[in-house]
Design a protein around this motif. Sequence first.
Motif, short mmCIF file in Angstrom:
data_model
loop_
_atom_site.label_atom_id
_atom_site.label_comp_id
_atom_site.label_asym_id
_atom_site.label_seq_id
_atom_site.Cartn_x
_atom_site.Cartn_y
_atom_site.Cartn_z
N THR A 240 5.52 -18.93 -11.85
CA THR A 240 6.83 -18.07 -11.75
C THR A 240 5.90 -16.50 -12.09
O THR A 240 7.28 -15.52 -11.83
CB THR A 240 7.66 -18.24 -13.00
OG1 THR A 240 8.24 -19.60 -12.66
CG2 THR A 240 8.94 -17.48 -12.78
N ALA A 241 5.81 -16.27 -13.25
CA ALA A 241 4.99 -14.80 -13.82
C ALA A 241 3.85 -14.11 -12.90
O ALA A 241 4.19 -12.59 -12.73
CB ALA A 241 3.63 -15.46 -14.94
N LEU A 242 2.88 -14.93 -12.16
CA LEU A 242 2.25 -14.26 -11.04
C LEU A 242 3.66 -13.84 -9.91
O LEU A 242 3.08 -12.38 -9.39
CB LEU A 242 1.38 -15.43 -10.51
CG LEU A 242 0.89 -14.57 -9.01
CD1 LEU A 242 -0.74 -13.74 -9.54
CD2 LEU A 242 0.11 -15.63 -8.07
N ALA A 243 4.76 -14.07 -9.78
CA ALA A 243 5.07 -14.03 -8.65
C ALA A 243 6.13 -12.37 -9.18
O ALA A 243 6.11 -11.38 -8.01
CB ALA A 243 7.63 -14.67 -8.66
N ALA A 244 5.78 -11.77 -9.63
CA ALA A 244 6.44 -10.26 -10.18
C ALA A 244 5.00 -9.37 -9.57
O ALA A 244 5.30 -8.14 -9.47
CB ALA A 244 6.60 -10.10 -11.81
N SER A 245 3.95 -9.14 -9.98
CA SER A 245 2.87 -8.83 -9.14
C SER A 245 3.05 -8.95 -7.69
O SER A 245 2.10 -8.18 -7.34
CB SER A 245 1.50 -8.37 -10.81
OG SER A 245 1.00 -9.97 -10.56
N ALA A 246 3.26 -10.14 -7.82
CA ALA A 246 3.02 -10.76 -6.32
C ALA A 246 3.41 -10.11 -5.11
O ALA A 246 3.00 -10.39 -3.63
CB ALA A 246 2.57 -12.05 -5.84
N ARG A 247 4.69 -9.70 -5.53
CA ARG A 247 5.28 -8.64 -4.93
C ARG A 247 4.75 -7.11 -4.61
O ARG A 247 4.88 -6.80 -3.22
CB ARG A 247 6.64 -8.59 -5.57
CG ARG A 247 7.51 -9.08 -5.56
CD ARG A 247 9.37 -8.93 -6.39
NE ARG A 247 10.21 -10.46 -6.52
CZ ARG A 247 10.10 -10.71 -7.36
NH1 ARG A 247 9.54 -10.72 -8.59
NH2 ARG A 247 10.96 -12.55 -7.49
N ARG A 248 3.40 -7.02 -4.78
CA ARG A 248 3.10 -6.04 -4.22
C ARG A 248 1.86 -6.10 -3.28
O ARG A 248 1.24 -5.15 -3.08
CB ARG A 248 2.36 -4.94 -5.92
CG ARG A 248 3.80 -4.62 -6.46
CD ARG A 248 2.94 -3.35 -7.45
NE ARG A 248 2.95 -4.29 -8.61
CZ ARG A 248 1.71 -4.65 -9.33
NH1 ARG A 248 -0.04 -3.52 -9.01
NH2 ARG A 248 0.99 -5.45 -9.94
N ALA A 249 1.52 -7.52 -3.09
CA ALA A 249 -0.34 -8.11 -2.35
C ALA A 249 0.77 -8.40 -1.52
O ALA A 249 1.40 -8.57 -1.25
CB ALA A 249 0.25 -9.84 -3.56
N ASP A 250 -0.14 -8.51 -0.08
CA ASP A 250 -0.06 -8.79 0.73
C ASP A 250 -1.19 -10.40 1.64
O ASP A 250 -0.87 -10.61 2.19
CB ASP A 250 -0.57 -7.18 1.84
CG ASP A 250 -1.63 -7.39 2.52
OD1 ASP A 250 -3.10 -7.63 1.35
OD2 ASP A 250 -2.10 -5.93 2.33
N ALA A 251 -1.46 -10.66 -0.05
CA ALA A 251 -2.09 -11.93 0.46
C ALA A 251 -2.26 -12.90 -0.97
O ALA A 251 -2.29 -11.83 -1.84
CB ALA A 251 -3.67 -12.18 0.83
N ILE A 252 -2.50 -14.27 -1.28
CA ILE A 252 -1.93 -14.30 -2.36
C ILE A 252 -3.03 -15.74 -2.02
O ILE A 252 -3.06 -16.72 -0.80
CB ILE A 252 -0.11 -15.54 -2.52
CG1 ILE A 252 0.43 -13.89 -3.14
CG2 ILE A 252 -0.30 -15.94 -4.13
CD1 ILE A 252 1.22 -14.56 -3.34
#
Length: 405
Positions: A240-252
């Motif tokens: 859940t915490a990662l989701a905020a920054s992951a919105r700026r990612a194109d790969a997780i």
Amino acid sequence: MRSVFGRIGSPRPLLAAAMVAALGALGACTGSTPGFYPQSGPGQGGGVPTGEVVGNGAVRVALLLPKSAGANAGQIATVFRNASELALKDFPGADIQVLVKDTSGTAEGGRAAAQAAISEGAELILGPVFAPAVGGAGAAARTAGVPVIAFSSDASAASPGVYLLSFLPQQDVSRIISYANSKGRSSYAALIPDNSYGAVAEAAFRQAVGRTGGRIVGIERYKVDPSRGVDTTDLKAKATALAASARRADAIFIPDGGGVPAYAIGVLTAQGINRNAVKFLGSGQWDDPKVLSDRMVDGGWYPAPDKQGFQSFAPRYAAAYGSQPPRNATLAYDATVLAAGLVRSAGQRRFSTGVLTNRDGFLGIDGVFRFNRDGTNERGLAVYEANGSGSTVISPAPKTFQAIN
């Protein structure tokens, strides 16, 4: 040890390929190359060996296994012993005999097993499986000038003369990040276990992203209890915490296996991560029916060896020993074939450093591999896409190291 049980092609093509690779190693190592050399010539044993012996050739090699260790180690030992025997059956006229020794999975056990094998004339040591035993065996073998081809996936167990044949996390990460970059991915987030495997995966992830010129927008680490496994409450919180920054990612990147990928992806998508915009990336731990059967991981990419070899090997192993082999059974098979091939092709220099670290490498059940002088290895891996009922190849494994280099 990470669970990475092995694979194979049909006997004749595989053995022919292994011999070609062994001959290539000999041809590549002309001149005087310093390194590890056999302590005795062909047929010069160290007396009558104690314990189990597989094969009846003139050259002795040892197979060090955790036969009396706890948990499932005894099962691993049985599988590796059987795979080595199968390799000798598949290699007509193999001029080796394999001295099977118990390490108990410990450093002291590894040291004692190696010393016993060397005193009985072993010119090469195959195994051990667990990193502590590799350390103990390696110390004894180094003193005697005998090389080791071990099965641990802990890269810290590698050293000059102690070569790891296993699948290393660093190779997985490098392959999947390189492939993602080739497909236009450049901004990454990662959800990583907070344990020793996670530390290795994270370091490799940072290096791989840096090499490709990408950027990391966020990393979260979830708790793993050594006895109880993943803390799902913490995993949910960290995803859940990662989701905020992951919105700026194109790969997780989610390297863990088991139920982690599907659960984490479910949390991330519930938090608004767009599956059409973000590609989920895994490691070789995704190469597991438990992971691939969950439709939540559909479309995810992960690296793994070519599957055709294992798909041919598994039924032959089952026919011979009455059970399906685990995925890394081919480590012992390939190590035994390599030893037999080098005895046939490389003469007195068969196990020297120059031969074992030949840059053209060797061809095994799981594809091409080669040893580096620091004891680590390089492998040719494919990239797969999960499809809900398994996976399909989207980037084939290279057939030669020239194709990689």
